[in-house]
Design an enzyme around this catalytic site. Structure first.
Site, PDB file in Angstrom:
ATOM      1  CG  ASP A   8      -1.708   1.226   1.437  1.00  0.00           C
ATOM      2  OD1 ASP A   8      -1.673   2.096   0.541  1.00  0.00           O
ATOM      3  OD2 ASP A   8      -2.395   1.339   2.469  1.00  0.00           O
ATOM      4  CE  LYS A  67      -1.842   6.834  -3.449  1.00  0.00           C
ATOM      5  NZ  LYS A  67      -2.379   5.930  -2.415  1.00  0.00           N
ATOM      6  CG  ASP A 175      -9.694   3.948   0.717  1.00  0.00           C
ATOM      7  OD1 ASP A 175      -9.139   4.607   1.625  1.00  0.00           O
ATOM      8  OD2 ASP A 175      -9.065   3.255  -0.094  1.00  0.00           O
TER       9      ASP A 175
END
Lengths: 593, 126
Positions: A8, A67, A175
């Site tokens: 992840d 990210k 999420d």
């Protein structure tokens, strides 16, 4: 077979897991939750917890939340060196692998990396590139909410019968991570089907921190505006905000008392205030409401009502904020909200996906969907270039879809096949994936072009174009797995011509209506050419299934029959025998019974 | 196409959505996308063919209403969702609506084809 590890690669934290019977997180940096921070200290590069600590003192030498830049051209300049976002991500990935080796002697080579379901093709490619730069074989890019659902399904496999006659559940995965937000709707039972997936790749914990940071600045005495452009002060305030945010998840009120916040010109500032949970909720209500809009959208796309949802899975550290569970309970009153570890579920799910690929796990079957529409640029009746959808979003993958186009001008010699991703009809509003020229037999005054897109489980886009009646054919991979080798593919949107003569036109001829039907005529032909790449994994899968079934069967005629057939199948694989496909069919049929 | 889909999933036109879905589930378990991509695609196409959701139908209806000319109509009819072989009662509504529209010859022809398949389907069902 060598294990495939699950990673992840999060905005705030990263995590490495492996399936050893059960999914297990490798306890790197203590608990396995590794801050996605890189700090450059001279020749020494720090990653994880050490980097996070150093980033407070040296924010200008440290990188956080990389990210958010994945898939962009933006690069970072640190200590006179430039880094691309994927290079920073690669440093984090390398660190995870090195630590796994140091801690437990694990050789991490093959990996599954998760990304937000709503990540674009460019963001996925950048993630793939990061893995390759780290020297890893990236077997699959997997959607985070799907991975979490896969993990949850594995946990609940033993208690599958809910006792109400239906052996499946509609589940919604919410999420909310450090930088990205996804919501997926799934049907989970015998198989796990993703019905719809949507989200925002720039909405997450960082935005909540920013709201709180701004609030702090407005409460600092003196000319606090100066602090906005002063990185060390902002880094410190941001850190304080993050800490306060976390405290407010377990407490109704928290106080901040910080002195010596150094601002520009050697001036020190101090911050002293207390903030309650409801004040914080007010500051961030817009962000939470935004996520709820996506929840509505996902339900609509799945064709479901809130009352259809049986289960809500909360994933991502931000779901610890109590208001989120409250708001979701208000919408999905009847649904269960099982307790999952919001930080580790995604990595664990990725390791489960790894085992699906190797054939180590044959009990779960997953059907995921495309998150964005794939379209081809073509002219409409006004010679305006528009995007014509070929594979609509939320289509289960792998998939192959085709559509007919026609030449735009008489005796056209070439047409550009430009592929876009996104929901708009306007090319400029979508993501450009790549384009390639298709040279035609120009003797024809006018011809029909069939364009076929395939999207496989690896995220590879395969393009086939055919000039009907002239045997001209072009087949090309727009390879998201290998971003650096796309022969003949232009990926710069600005370099695309704007002249309609170089594209095709939306087809309005009626001479070819059977093309789509053709695919389906041969009802269930066996897979062509068993020598292909996936063959070995397929054999493993079939053998493992047979093995599992055999060990659960009682002795008797049936068992002997299955054992015999399994042996013959195994022999056929080793001898590369001609009747392999027939045996496989026979074996699968027997197992179905 | 509709009949091929029935054959692949081994279901009959009388079967309801749940039965069709469990047939689909059984086949996907047998041919997981991971190991059997080609077979999976066929099963998936067949399933897609037999289950046109309410939501897609209403979206189609809206798209159709928005069509103002031949080009848009043609694009509309080429769209992937338009295999009107569903059990949905809304099918009738859509058909009526399509006929009310002043369409070109080309579109009329497509309309007739669509209607034929719907008629054929109803025959099979009876």
């Amino acid at each position: 077979m060598e294990k495939i590890y699950g990673i992840d690669l999060g905005t705030t934290n990263s995590c490495l897991a492996v399936l050893d019977g059960q999914p297990r997180v490798i306890p790197i940096d203590g608990n396995g939750i590794v801050p996605s921070v890189v700090s450059f200290d001279g020749s020494n590069t720090l990653v994880g917890r050490l980097a996070l600590n150093r980033s407070l003192a040296f924010p200008e030498q440290s990188v956080r939340s990389i990210k958010r830049l994945m898939g962009t051209d933006q690069s970072l300049k640190i200590n006179n060196q430039t880094y691309k976002p994927e290079e920073i991500s690669a440093i984090i990935l390398k660190y995870l692998c090195q630590e796994a080796k140091k801690l437990e002697g694990l050789e991490v080579n093959r990996v599954v990396i998760t990304v937000p379901a709503y990540f674009s093709e460019a963001q996925r490619r950048a993630t793939m590139a990061a893995g390759q730069l780290a020297g890893l074989t990236v077997e699959r890019i997997v959607n985070e909410p799907t991975a979490a659902a896969l993990f949850y399904d594995l946990l609940s496999v033993k208690s599958k019968d809910p006792g109400d006659g239906k052996d499946w559940r509609y589940s919604l995965v919410y999420d909310l991570g450090g930088g990205t937000f996804d919501v997926s709707v799934l049907r989970m039972g015998e198989i796990i089907e993703v019905l719809a997936s949507t989200g925002d790749t720039h909405l997450g914990g960082d935005d909540f921190d920013a709201q709180l940071t701004n609030y702090f600045i407005s409460h600092i005495e003196g000319s606090s505006v100066d602090l906005l452009n002063y990185r060390p002060a902002m880094a410190r305030l941001n850190f304080i905000a993050e800490k306060a945010k976390m405290e407010l998840s377990s407490r109704g009120i928290t106080s901040v008392d910080e002195t010596m916040i150094s601002g520009p010109g050697r001036r020190d500032y101090s911050l002293s205030l207390s903030i309650s949970r409801s004040e914080f909720e007010d500051l961030t209500s817009q962000l939470v409401n935004n996520t709820l809009k996506f929840v509505d959208q996902a339900l609509a796309e799945a064709g479901l009502l809130a009352s259809d949802i049986d289960r809500v899975l909360l994933v991502g550290g931000m779901t610890r904020m109590p208001i989120i569970a409250e708001k979701l309970s208000a919408i999905f009153g009847q649904a269960q909200m099982p307790i999952l570890d919001p930080d580790l579920s995604v990595a664990k799910g990725a390791s489960v996906q790894g085992a699906l690929i190797t054939g180590e796990n044959v009990e779960q079957v997953l059907v995921d969907v495309t998150a964005h529409t794939l379209s081809l640029m073509a002219n409409n009746e006004n010679h305006e270039a528009v995007c014509v959808p070929i594979i609509p979003r939320n289509t289960p993958i792998p998939t192959t879809r085709s559509q007919l186009f026609s030449t735009a001008v008489a005796h056209q010699e070439m047409g550009l096949l430009a592929v876009f991703q996104g929901e708009s009809r306007q090319p400029k509003d979508n993501d450009f994936i790549g384009s390639t020229p298709f040279y035609l037999n120009s003797e024809a005054l006018r011809s029909t072009i069939e364009v076929e897109f395939s999207y496989d489980v690896n995220g590879m886009i395969h393009l086939v174009a055919e000039q009907k009646g002239h045997k001209r054919r072009l087949a090309i991979d727009l390879d998201s797995r290998n971003p650096y080798s796309s022969a003949g593919v232009v990926t710069d949107f600005a370099s695309l011509p704007r002249n309609f003569r170089e594209f095709f036109e939306i087809d309005d001829d009626d001479d070819d209506d059977q093309s789509q039907a053709e695919d389906l005529i041969d009802v269930m032909e066996p897979e062509p050419a068993s020598q292909d790449e996936g063959a070995e994994q397929k054999w493993n899968f079939v053998l493992k299934r047979a093995h599992n079934l055999l060990s659960s069967m009682e002795d008797g005629e049936e068992k002997i029959k299955l054992a015999d057939l399994t042996k013959r199948y195994y022999k056929a694989i080793n001898e590369d025998s001609d009747n392999l496909d027939d045996l496989e069919d026979e074996l699968l049929n027997l197992m179905d019974e | 196409m509709f009949r091929t889909a029935l054959k692949i999933l081994k279901v009959s036109p009388q079967d309801d959505k749940e039965t069709i879905h469990s047939a689909y589930t059984r086949l996907v378990r047998r041919f997981p996308p991971e190991q059997f991509p080609a077979q999976f695609k066929k099963v998936q196409n067949a399933y897609h063919e037999l289950t046109l959701s309410d939501q897609i139908l209403s979206k189609l209806l809206k798209e159709f209403k928005d069509c103002n000319n031949k080009f848009q109509l043609t694009a509309f009819f080429c769209s992937d969702h338009l295999d009107l072989t569903s059990t949905d009662p809304k099918l009738e509504k859509i058909n009526n609506l399509l006929y009310q529209n002043q369409a070109s010859n080309k579109v009329k022809q497509i309309l007739e084809n669509i209607d034929l398949s719907a008629v054929e389907y109803r025959k099979v069902k009876k």
